[in-house]
Write an enzyme that holds these catalytic residues in place. Structure first.
Site, mmCIF file in Angstrom:
data_model
loop_
_atom_site.group_PDB
_atom_site.id
_atom_site.type_symbol
_atom_site.label_atom_id
_atom_site.label_comp_id
_atom_site.label_asym_id
_atom_site.label_seq_id
_atom_site.Cartn_x
_atom_site.Cartn_y
_atom_site.Cartn_z
ATOM 1 N N CYS A 271 -13.416 -4.675 8.574
ATOM 2 C CA CYS A 271 -12.587 -5.736 9.146
ATOM 3 C C CYS A 271 -13.268 -7.090 9.261
ATOM 4 C CB CYS A 271 -12.105 -5.308 10.534
ATOM 5 S SG CYS A 271 -11.093 -3.834 10.480
HETATM 6 N N1 LIG Z 1 -11.106 0.840 10.042
HETATM 7 C C1 LIG Z 1 -10.938 0.026 11.067
HETATM 8 O O1 LIG Z 1 -11.731 0.008 12.007
HETATM 9 C C2 LIG Z 1 -9.741 -0.900 11.128
HETATM 10 C C3 LIG Z 1 -9.457 -1.533 12.336
HETATM 11 C C4 LIG Z 1 -8.366 -2.388 12.421
HETATM 12 C C5 LIG Z 1 -7.605 -2.623 11.284
HETATM 13 N N2 LIG Z 1 -7.919 -2.016 10.109
HETATM 14 C C6 LIG Z 1 -7.037 -2.283 8.973
HETATM 15 O O2 LIG Z 1 -6.198 -1.158 8.785
HETATM 16 C C7 LIG Z 1 -5.916 -0.962 7.398
HETATM 17 C C8 LIG Z 1 -6.340 0.443 6.987
HETATM 18 O O3 LIG Z 1 -7.730 0.548 7.153
HETATM 19 P P1 LIG Z 1 -8.483 1.949 7.219
HETATM 20 O O4 LIG Z 1 -9.845 1.656 7.754
HETATM 21 O O5 LIG Z 1 -7.653 2.970 7.887
HETATM 22 O O6 LIG Z 1 -8.582 2.301 5.671
HETATM 23 P P2 LIG Z 1 -9.023 3.707 5.033
HETATM 24 O O7 LIG Z 1 -9.580 3.394 3.713
HETATM 25 O O8 LIG Z 1 -9.837 4.485 6.012
HETATM 26 O O9 LIG Z 1 -7.643 4.484 4.882
HETATM 27 C C9 LIG Z 1 -6.630 4.063 4.039
HETATM 28 C C10 LIG Z 1 -5.911 5.284 3.496
HETATM 29 O O10 LIG Z 1 -4.824 4.821 2.706
HETATM 30 C C11 LIG Z 1 -4.719 5.673 1.573
HETATM 31 N N3 LIG Z 1 -3.955 4.970 0.547
HETATM 32 C C12 LIG Z 1 -4.347 3.965 -0.258
HETATM 33 N N4 LIG Z 1 -3.322 3.548 -1.027
HETATM 34 C C13 LIG Z 1 -2.255 4.312 -0.694
HETATM 35 C C14 LIG Z 1 -0.913 4.384 -1.141
HETATM 36 N N5 LIG Z 1 -0.462 3.550 -2.063
HETATM 37 N N6 LIG Z 1 -0.117 5.296 -0.591
HETATM 38 C C15 LIG Z 1 -0.572 6.148 0.357
HETATM 39 N N7 LIG Z 1 -1.817 6.133 0.819
HETATM 40 C C16 LIG Z 1 -2.655 5.229 0.305
HETATM 41 C C17 LIG Z 1 -6.133 5.999 1.218
HETATM 42 O O11 LIG Z 1 -6.227 7.157 0.432
HETATM 43 C C18 LIG Z 1 -6.760 6.164 2.604
HETATM 44 O O12 LIG Z 1 -6.675 7.496 3.055
HETATM 45 C C19 LIG Z 1 -6.649 -2.074 6.667
HETATM 46 O O13 LIG Z 1 -5.789 -3.167 6.516
HETATM 47 C C20 LIG Z 1 -7.761 -2.454 7.642
HETATM 48 O O14 LIG Z 1 -8.187 -3.796 7.468
HETATM 49 C C21 LIG Z 1 -8.947 -1.148 10.010
#
Ligand SMILES: NC(=O)c1ccc[n+]([C@@H]2O[C@H](COP(=O)([O-])OP(=O)(O)OC[C@H]3O[C@@H](n4cnc5c(N)ncnc54)[C@H](O)[C@@H]3O)[C@@H](O)[C@H]2O)c1
Length: 439
Positions: A271
């Site tokens: 992030c």
């Molecule tokens: N990780 C954090 O601490 C955090 C905190 C706040 C916000 N975010 C935001 O949340 C969002 C997700 O982040 P995350 O850390 O959970 O990512 P991540 O990579 O851990 O998880 C994303 C998931 O989405 C899946 N995916 C990708 N494309 C897909 C599709 N077309 N259809 C279905 N599934 C699909 C992936 O396989 C994966 O399991 C991002 O925008 C990130 O910036 C993350």
């Protein structure tokens, strides 16, 4: 929308989440715990299989809880988009990384919207949670979804709700972190609020998705800029021969008007290093340069070089040079006690040390193998802490991440030289620390 409202109030709605990673898995678990029947969709088959076996791959989601929800048929995962035809709500939690050029990569959101479009039906609620630039929901998601012929606010609802989870934080979790919610229409906000209020303690409605998108960017830009400031403070204190940490601790005694940030080897995680660039990219379109963001990014991305400089000077003081020195890096994850190396600045530190000819090994209880430039490193006996003999065998030990499991007294007692990028050794009292170099 009366039907949806009724289903949400009686918890007979089927709730789904697209993207079951760090954000999506805790979220769907919370929806399931609150009494909804849930369906998680992910393109990663191994994640789907693991969830359906009741296995958790996210530390913040206890395996026992997940197993019980799967067993009770409250939660199931799928890679088949057809399974989403029967759901009433979809929350999108897919990645929003940067391209190499630091421009937003919203291809994952587009693919997820494609899935949503193919199953969209009247009476559905869609909530985008992925962090993104202001305008994404209205300018990108809305036209995509309305291209089906269905009308927002009348046939379906659309909202943006930024995800604020902090992996590894035991005090603030999905349920207890207030959720900001901005719908495209008042009905959209109301429906999204109804859904999330069932699973999280507090929902804060705002007037539009754009406001909700910008809230997230303000929060993370605030962190990136303040970390940049304190990192520059460390560089300045170094030039002045002052102890940065003593200054920060003393400043933090001010009961108002000061918020403590600490320096480190750079920004990491999914992030903070990424999100501010979504904002600066959007502003570039309006011919405006987001100067604080650019400056903070410049300072923060210089920190691995600063750490390596520190190591080189420290070795030099012992009449050694980087080239050929044996260096052990302790902790490579982007922050303590998490299994996550995404954007970890320690990887840059390792690459730079190797570039200068140092023989680098690492130890991390969470990461057994690490891909670095030109190769792969295997953690030194990563399940147990390094022994006294191991610590003593290196020319320098670099504390990259201050994992709680490390015995800092043993590290101070046994290492020949320590570069401590996190002030982790400050907990050690009554020992000679003249061989410890801090940022
Ligand atoms: N990780 C954090 O601490 C955090 C905190 C706040 C916000 N975010 C935001 O949340 C969002 C997700 O982040 P995350 O850390 O959970 O990512 P991540 O990579 O851990 O998880 C994303 C998931 O989405 C899946 N995916 C990708 N494309 C897909 C599709 N077309 N259809 C279905 N599934 C699909 C992936 O396989 C994966 O399991 C991002 O925008 C990130 O910036 C993350």
């Amino acid at each position: 929308m009366h039907e949806l409202e009724k289903k949400l109030r009686t918890k007979t709605a089927v709730v789904s989440v697209i993207g079951l990673g760090y954000v999506g898995l805790p979220l769907i678990t919370e929806f399931a715990r609150s009494g909804f029947r849930t369906v998680g969709f992910d393109v990663d088959e191994s994640k789907v299989d693991r969830i359906n076996r009741g296995e958790s791959y996210i530390t913040d989601v206890p395996a026992d809880d997940l197993r019980a929800l799967v067993k009770d048929r409250r939660l199931r995962a799928t890679g088949d988009r057809e399974a989403l035809r029967a759901v009433d709500t979809i929350s999108i939690c897919v990645p929003t990384p940067l391209r190499k050029t630091k421009d937003p990569d919203i291809s994952f959101v587009l693919k997820a919207l494609d899935v949503v479009k193919s199953v969209l039906h009247p009476g559905m609620l869609i909530v985008l949670e992925s962090t993104t630039y202001p305008g994404t929901t209205n300018e990108l998601a809305l036209p995509e979804l309305e291209s089906t012929g269905l009308k927002v606010g009348k046939d379906f609802c659309l909202a943006f709700s930024p995800e604020r989870i902090d992996p590894g934080n035991k005090q603030f979790v999905t349920k207890t972190i207030p959720k900001v919610m901005g719908g495209v229409t008042p009905t959209c906000t109301q429906m999204a609020k109804l859904l999330y209020e069932a699973a999280v303690d507090k929902v804060i409605p705002v007037s539009s998705p754009r406001i909700a998108e910008m809230v997230k960017l303000l929060e993370n830009t605030f962190r990136a800029v303040n970390i940049g400031l304190v990192n520059e403070m460390a560089i300045m204190c170094n030039k002045l021969g002052l102890d940065t940490w003593e200054i920060i601790e003393a400043a933090a005694t001010k009961p108002f008007g000061f918020m403590k940030f600490t320096p480190g080897p750079g920004l990491g995680g999914e992030c903070i290093p990424v999100d501010p660039h979504y904002l600066s990219w959007k502003l570039k379109m309006l011919n405006y340069t987001a100067r604080f963001i650019e400056l903070a990014s410049e300072v923060n991305s210089h920190m691995p070089d600063f750490v390596v400089e520190k190591v080189a000077f420290a070795l030099n003081n012992q009449k050694k040079c980087l080239n050929g020195s044996r260096i052990l890096v302790l902790g490579v994850t982007y922050k303590k006690d998490v299994v996550d190396i995404r954007e970890s600045p320690i990887i840059h530190v390792i690459n730079l040390l190797r570039k200068h000819g140092a023989c680098v090994e690492y130890h991390d209880p969470y990461i057994h193998e690490l891909v670095v430039e030109h190769g792969q490193l295997t953690s030194q006996n990563s399940t147990a802490n390094p022994t006294a003999a191991q610590l003593a065998a290196y020319d320098c030990v670099v504390i990259g991440t201050d994992h709680s499991s490390y015995d800092y007294k043993a590290i101070v007692e046994n290492a020949q030289l320590i570069v401590d990028t996190r002030n982790a050794t400050s907990v050690v009292r009554g020992l000679d620390v003249s061989h410890v170099v801090k940022l």
